[in-house]
Design an enzyme around this catalytic site. Sequence first.
Site, short mmCIF file in Angstrom:
data_model
loop_
_atom_site.label_atom_id
_atom_site.label_comp_id
_atom_site.label_asym_id
_atom_site.label_seq_id
_atom_site.Cartn_x
_atom_site.Cartn_y
_atom_site.Cartn_z
N GLY A 181 -129.47 94.36 -45.32
CA GLY A 181 -128.88 93.36 -46.00
C GLY A 181 -127.49 93.33 -45.96
N CYS A 182 -126.58 92.84 -46.87
CA CYS A 182 -125.13 93.07 -46.96
C CYS A 182 -124.71 94.83 -47.18
CB CYS A 182 -124.41 92.30 -47.92
SG CYS A 182 -122.78 92.64 -48.25
N PHE A 183 -123.72 95.08 -46.31
CA PHE A 183 -123.44 96.65 -46.39
C PHE A 183 -122.83 97.03 -47.78
CE2 PHE A 183 -119.97 96.01 -42.94
CZ PHE A 183 -119.24 95.16 -43.82
#
EC number: 1.8.4.11
Length: 175
Positions: A12-14
Site C-alpha cells: 500500500g501507500c508508504f
Amino acid sequence: MSKIETATFGGGCFWCLEAVFKAIPDIMEVVSGYAGGNCPGIPTYREVCSGKTGHAEVIQVSFDTTRITYSDVLRLFMNNHNPTLDTYLKGDYGSQYRSIVLYHSKEQQEIALDVIQETAIELAKNVRTELSELSDFFKAEEYHQDYFNKNKEAAYCRGIIAPKIEKLKNNLYKT
C-alpha cells in the site's frame, strides 16, 4: 553486542507503513522509497505512480536484531496491510501498491518464505506478497519522509493512517 539489520517491504501507500513502523519502539529508522522496478535512473513519485516503472512504494526499516528479529518485523508488516490482495490496498490501486518483501540476504529470503507461509495458514487465504531480491532502493522525495507526523490533520492521515497506528498500539501494548 548490537547488530543492525535492514528490511525492505511495501504494502500500500508508504506513508501508512512508515507511520506504523515509526511507532514501534524497537525500530531505529524508517525511510520511504521505491524498489522492485526496472527503469533506468532514479524514479520520481509521478513516474512510480504511473505504474510504468515497475517500482513499488516501499519502506526501509533499520532495527537492532538484539531487540527485535527480522521475522518479528515481517510479522508486524504482514499484520499491518492486506497481503491477500494484488494491487488494491485500502483505496490505493496500482502495481506500486503491491505487497512485496525485498530480501537483502539468503537468510532473509528463507525467513520471509516461512513468515509468508505462516501468514497464509493463519489467514486461511492465498497470500500474494511478492518475494524478490533487493537490487536498488531509491529514497522517495523529502516531502514523503515522515509524512504522517508532518500532516496529522490531513484527511488521509486522520482517516487511514491514525487508525492503523491505534490498531498497532492496541495489539502491541495490551496488558
